[in-house]
Design a protein around this motif. Structure first.
Motif, mmCIF file in Angstrom:
data_model
loop_
_atom_site.group_PDB
_atom_site.id
_atom_site.type_symbol
_atom_site.label_atom_id
_atom_site.label_comp_id
_atom_site.label_asym_id
_atom_site.label_seq_id
_atom_site.Cartn_x
_atom_site.Cartn_y
_atom_site.Cartn_z
ATOM 1 N N VAL A 9 3.788 -1.350 -8.306
ATOM 2 C CA VAL A 9 4.019 -2.791 -8.256
ATOM 3 C C VAL A 9 3.653 -3.430 -9.587
ATOM 4 O O VAL A 9 2.651 -3.072 -10.207
ATOM 5 C CB VAL A 9 3.156 -3.435 -7.140
ATOM 6 N N THR A 11 4.032 -7.630 -11.513
ATOM 7 C CA THR A 11 4.372 -9.021 -11.236
ATOM 8 C C THR A 11 4.224 -9.851 -12.496
ATOM 9 O O THR A 11 3.565 -9.431 -13.460
ATOM 10 C CB THR A 11 3.495 -9.598 -10.102
ATOM 11 N N SER A 28 -4.786 -10.648 -6.538
ATOM 12 C CA SER A 28 -5.380 -9.477 -5.888
ATOM 13 C C SER A 28 -4.280 -8.694 -5.182
ATOM 14 O O SER A 28 -3.284 -9.259 -4.740
ATOM 15 C CB SER A 28 -6.494 -9.875 -4.915
ATOM 16 N N LEU A 29 -4.478 -7.404 -5.107
ATOM 17 C CA LEU A 29 -3.500 -6.479 -4.537
ATOM 18 C C LEU A 29 -4.125 -5.745 -3.365
ATOM 19 O O LEU A 29 -5.236 -5.206 -3.472
ATOM 20 C CB LEU A 29 -3.061 -5.471 -5.605
ATOM 21 N N LEU A 56 -2.428 -3.828 -12.622
ATOM 22 C CA LEU A 56 -2.628 -3.667 -11.182
ATOM 23 C C LEU A 56 -2.820 -2.188 -10.869
ATOM 24 O O LEU A 56 -2.166 -1.332 -11.463
ATOM 25 C CB LEU A 56 -1.430 -4.215 -10.402
ATOM 26 N N VAL A 66 2.710 -3.976 1.023
ATOM 27 C CA VAL A 66 1.869 -4.454 -0.068
ATOM 28 C C VAL A 66 1.713 -5.955 0.067
ATOM 29 O O VAL A 66 2.643 -6.656 0.487
ATOM 30 C CB VAL A 66 2.504 -4.094 -1.438
ATOM 31 N N LEU A 68 0.375 -9.274 -2.285
ATOM 32 C CA LEU A 68 -0.110 -9.882 -3.522
ATOM 33 C C LEU A 68 -0.624 -11.276 -3.186
ATOM 34 O O LEU A 68 0.102 -12.072 -2.581
ATOM 35 C CB LEU A 68 1.017 -9.996 -4.555
#
Length: 134
Positions: A9, A11, A28-29, A56, A66, A68
């Protein structure tokens, strides 16, 4: 970096109210395996000057979903505070309060092993849009 058994992932955030990257937004992931799985926090970071979050953590093998979490309230509060200071220095007229209507944005999506998911967030104080990028 992805393998045949894991997804990855990335972003970035663009502040559409000013047409620029959103720097300093905490992200935060979390991930889970299966619809009934428990969310596991994997790590956190913040966007850089280009609005990107390049560090990440990797997703664990077997991840199916997932999440985010973007902390938008602090970003807009800091931006609004800076704007107020600039206006006071220039004796500019006061503008309407533009704090974040959405204090946080949470995006949850499904993933498949071996694929990369780039999830851009287009953000302004009163709305947001997200999509699967490339």
């Amino acid at each position: 970096m992805s393998t045949d058994t894991t997804a990855s992932v990335s972003t970035h955030i663009l502040d559409t109210s000013v047409g620029r990257p959103a720097e300093g937004v905490a992200i935060s992931l979390s991930a889970r395996t299966g619809l009934d799985g428990q969310w596991a926090a994997l790590g956190a970071s913040a966007t850089d000057a280009d609005g990107r979050c390049k560090d990440l953590p990797a997703l664990p093998e077997g991840t199916t979903h997932v999440r985010l979490d973007f902390e938008t309230e602090t970003y807009f509060a800091d931006k609004h505070s800076s704007k107020k200071q600039a206006e006071a220095q220039q004796d500019a007229p006061r503008v309407r309060d533009s704090g974040a209507f959405f204090p946080e944005v949470t995006i949850t999506f499904a993933v498949n092993p071996g694929e990369h998911y780039h999830v851009p967030l287009l953000l302004n104080p009163f709305g947001y849009s997200v999509y699967r990028g490339s």
